[in-house]
Motif scaffolding. Sequence first.
Motif, PDB file in Angstrom:
ATOM      1  N   HIS A  38       0.816  -1.154   0.118  1.00  0.00           N
ATOM      2  CA  HIS A  38      -0.045  -0.117  -0.040  1.00  0.00           C
ATOM      3  C   HIS A  38       0.838   1.219   0.031  1.00  0.00           C
ATOM      4  CE1 HIS A  38       0.924  -0.670   4.115  1.00  0.00           C
ATOM      5  NE2 HIS A  38       0.694   0.487   4.392  1.00  0.00           N
ATOM      6  N   LEU A  39       2.301   1.122   0.128  1.00  0.00           N
ATOM      7  CA  LEU A  39       2.943   2.218  -0.100  1.00  0.00           C
ATOM      8  C   LEU A  39       4.135   2.232  -1.164  1.00  0.00           C
ATOM      9  CD1 LEU A  39       3.855   2.752   3.677  1.00  0.00           C
ATOM     10  CD2 LEU A  39       2.319   3.923   2.576  1.00  0.00           C
ATOM     11  N   GLN A  40       4.889   3.164  -1.318  1.00  0.00           N
ATOM     12  CA  GLN A  40       6.040   3.011  -2.470  1.00  0.00           C
ATOM     13  C   GLN A  40       7.041   2.122  -2.077  1.00  0.00           C
ATOM     14  OE1 GLN A  40       5.622   4.594  -5.615  1.00  0.00           O
ATOM     15  NE2 GLN A  40       3.630   4.855  -5.197  1.00  0.00           N
ATOM     16  N   GLN A  41       7.617   1.890  -2.736  1.00  0.00           N
ATOM     17  CA  GLN A  41       9.329   1.135  -2.521  1.00  0.00           C
ATOM     18  C   GLN A  41      10.335   2.118  -2.694  1.00  0.00           C
ATOM     19  OE1 GLN A  41       9.598  -2.533  -2.379  1.00  0.00           O
ATOM     20  NE2 GLN A  41      11.545  -1.657  -1.528  1.00  0.00           N
ATOM     21  N   PRO A  85      16.415   7.002  -7.045  1.00  0.00           N
ATOM     22  CA  PRO A  85      15.342   7.819  -7.543  1.00  0.00           C
ATOM     23  C   PRO A  85      14.185   8.080  -6.478  1.00  0.00           C
ATOM     24  CG  PRO A  85      15.948   6.227  -9.302  1.00  0.00           C
ATOM     25  CD  PRO A  85      16.634   5.823  -7.801  1.00  0.00           C
ATOM     26  N   ALA A  86      13.815   9.324  -6.507  1.00  0.00           N
ATOM     27  CA  ALA A  86      12.792   9.727  -5.520  1.00  0.00           C
ATOM     28  C   ALA A  86      11.367   9.021  -5.703  1.00  0.00           C
ATOM     29  CB  ALA A  86      12.467  11.469  -5.547  1.00  0.00           C
ATOM     30  N   PRO A  87      10.802   8.453  -4.719  1.00  0.00           N
ATOM     31  CA  PRO A  87       9.534   7.996  -5.054  1.00  0.00           C
ATOM     32  C   PRO A  87       8.335   9.024  -5.102  1.00  0.00           C
ATOM     33  CG  PRO A  87      10.006   7.921  -2.739  1.00  0.00           C
ATOM     34  CD  PRO A  87      11.124   8.476  -3.368  1.00  0.00           C
ATOM     35  N   ASP A  88       7.388   8.595  -5.914  1.00  0.00           N
ATOM     36  CA  ASP A  88       6.116   9.385  -5.716  1.00  0.00           C
ATOM     37  C   ASP A  88       5.205   9.513  -4.831  1.00  0.00           C
ATOM     38  OD1 ASP A  88       6.924   9.842  -8.586  1.00  0.00           O
ATOM     39  OD2 ASP A  88       5.844   8.122  -9.526  1.00  0.00           O
ATOM     40  N   GLY A  89       5.440   8.806  -3.706  1.00  0.00           N
ATOM     41  CA  GLY A  89       4.760   8.713  -2.554  1.00  0.00           C
ATOM     42  C   GLY A  89       5.392   8.323  -1.387  1.00  0.00           C
ATOM     43  N   LEU A  90       4.707   7.994  -0.218  1.00  0.00           N
ATOM     44  CA  LEU A  90       5.560   7.669   0.906  1.00  0.00           C
ATOM     45  C   LEU A  90       6.313   6.209   0.714  1.00  0.00           C
ATOM     46  CD1 LEU A  90       6.611   8.022   3.774  1.00  0.00           C
ATOM     47  CD2 LEU A  90       4.293   7.197   4.740  1.00  0.00           C
ATOM     48  N   ALA A  91       7.508   6.222   0.846  1.00  0.00           N
ATOM     49  CA  ALA A  91       8.182   4.918   0.558  1.00  0.00           C
ATOM     50  C   ALA A  91       9.001   4.688   2.080  1.00  0.00           C
ATOM     51  CB  ALA A  91       9.079   5.091  -0.271  1.00  0.00           C
ATOM     52  N   PRO A  92       8.837   3.661   2.749  1.00  0.00           N
ATOM     53  CA  PRO A  92       9.485   3.539   4.191  1.00  0.00           C
ATOM     54  C   PRO A  92      11.036   3.240   3.707  1.00  0.00           C
ATOM     55  CG  PRO A  92       8.013   1.641   3.724  1.00  0.00           C
ATOM     56  CD  PRO A  92       7.900   2.675   2.596  1.00  0.00           C
ATOM     57  N   VAL A  93      11.824   3.903   4.560  1.00  0.00           N
ATOM     58  CA  VAL A  93      13.322   3.259   4.524  1.00  0.00           C
ATOM     59  C   VAL A  93      13.552   2.191   5.690  1.00  0.00           C
ATOM     60  CG1 VAL A  93      15.654   4.306   4.810  1.00  0.00           C
ATOM     61  CG2 VAL A  93      14.195   5.645   3.709  1.00  0.00           C
ATOM     62  N   ASP A 110       9.053  10.746   0.681  1.00  0.00           N
ATOM     63  CA  ASP A 110       8.242  11.220  -0.090  1.00  0.00           C
ATOM     64  C   ASP A 110       8.498  12.283  -0.991  1.00  0.00           C
ATOM     65  OD1 ASP A 110       5.820  11.782  -1.334  1.00  0.00           O
ATOM     66  OD2 ASP A 110       4.536  11.917   0.507  1.00  0.00           O
ATOM     67  N   HIS A 111       8.866  11.665  -2.261  1.00  0.00           N
ATOM     68  CA  HIS A 111       9.549  12.783  -2.953  1.00  0.00           C
ATOM     69  C   HIS A 111      10.663  13.040  -2.240  1.00  0.00           C
ATOM     70  CE1 HIS A 111       5.302  12.886  -4.488  1.00  0.00           C
ATOM     71  NE2 HIS A 111       5.753  13.327  -5.710  1.00  0.00           N
ATOM     72  N   SER A 112      11.002  14.473  -2.176  1.00  0.00           N
ATOM     73  CA  SER A 112      12.085  14.992  -1.468  1.00  0.00           C
ATOM     74  C   SER A 112      12.074  15.233  -0.080  1.00  0.00           C
ATOM     75  CB  SER A 112      12.600  16.146  -2.180  1.00  0.00           C
ATOM     76  OG  SER A 112      11.973  17.066  -1.798  1.00  0.00           O
ATOM     77  N   ASP A 113      10.938  14.852   0.612  1.00  0.00           N
ATOM     78  CA  ASP A 113      10.635  14.887   1.974  1.00  0.00           C
ATOM     79  C   ASP A 113      11.033  13.777   2.736  1.00  0.00           C
ATOM     80  OD1 ASP A 113       9.773  17.278   1.230  1.00  0.00           O
ATOM     81  OD2 ASP A 113       7.713  16.871   1.160  1.00  0.00           O
TER      82      ASP A 113
END
Length: 289
Positions: A38-41, A85-93, A110-113
Motif C-alpha cells: 500500500h506504500l511506495q518502494q 530515484p525519488a519515490p512518488d509517494g511515501l516509501a519507508p526506509v 516522500d518525493h524529497s521530503d
Amino acid sequence: ACGAALAARFRGKGEVALTPTWPLGAPWYGQWAPDLGHLQQFNGRPLMITAGGELLLPGRPLDQGRLEDAIVLHPSMAFRAVLGPAPDGLAPVGAIHDQYRREVLLLGQDHSDLQFRLRMRATSLRLRNPIAVLPGGMTGTIGDTVDAEASFNAGVFQLASRNGKAVRTRRIPVSASWGWSLVLPWDYALGPEVRLLTGLWVAGLLGMLAYWSFLAGGPALALVPVAAGVVLSVIPYLAEFPAVHWSEWVAAATGIALGVFGARSAQGTGEVAAAQAPDVHGPESRTAG
C-alpha cells in the motif's frame, strides 16, 4: 453551555488521539526498505537503521522486551541510506510492524521530503494517524548518503537530516486542535501550512460558539472566553502537551470577534425587518378599536 461543552469534548478527543500506543503481545519485526504493497518502494539502499537507539536488524523477531522499553522511553527511528530515484509517494526506509502487520514506527521518503509516523490512539479510533514531515529532508542526487532521524517526546516531533553540508531540522509541537486532520478522507502530512489550517479550524469552531451564544444572550455569552481558555490552555496542560502556538490564540480571538459581529448584524437585520413589517390588522382595525 452545550456548545462550550462540545468544543471542549472535541478537543479532548484530539488530545487522546494524539498520544502513542503500542501493539503488545505479538513479536515485532524490523524492516529495511520493505515492500508493503500500500506504500511506495524505497529506491535507494539503507546502510544502517536504529529504533529507540537500538540497532534494527531486518527480517528478524526483535528482542521484544528490550526494544519495547527503548521505544516507549524514546520513540524514535534513524537511518543512514544511499539515495535512489525519488519515490512518488511515501516509501519507508525503515519500519517496525508486528506479526499482524500493525505498524509501530515508520521513517521514510516522500518525493524529497522526510516523513515519520508512529502508532497513535487515532489508529485505534479509526482516525487518520498524524504524519510528521521535514520538507526537503531527503533532497539530494542519486548516490548521495543521507543521515536522518525523527523522534516524538513530550508531545513534540523532532526531525533532522544531513546530506553532506546540508542540514535540515524541524520541530513540531502537537496541538489537540489538529482534530480536523484526523478526519480527512486522505492521509495528511503535517507540513508548514498546519498552523494556518489549525487557526482556521479554531476560528470557525469558536466563531460559531460566539455567534449562537450572543444570540442567546445573558450568561451564555460569558461561556465563550471560558470555553476558549479551557480548549486552548487547561486541556493541553492536563494532557501534558506543549502550550499551544500563539497563532491559535489569535485565531480564537478573531473567530470570537467575527462570531459576535455576525450575530449583531443578524440581530440588527431582524429588528429592522420587524419594524418595517406591515400591520396585518390594517388602518380600519385601528379605527374600529
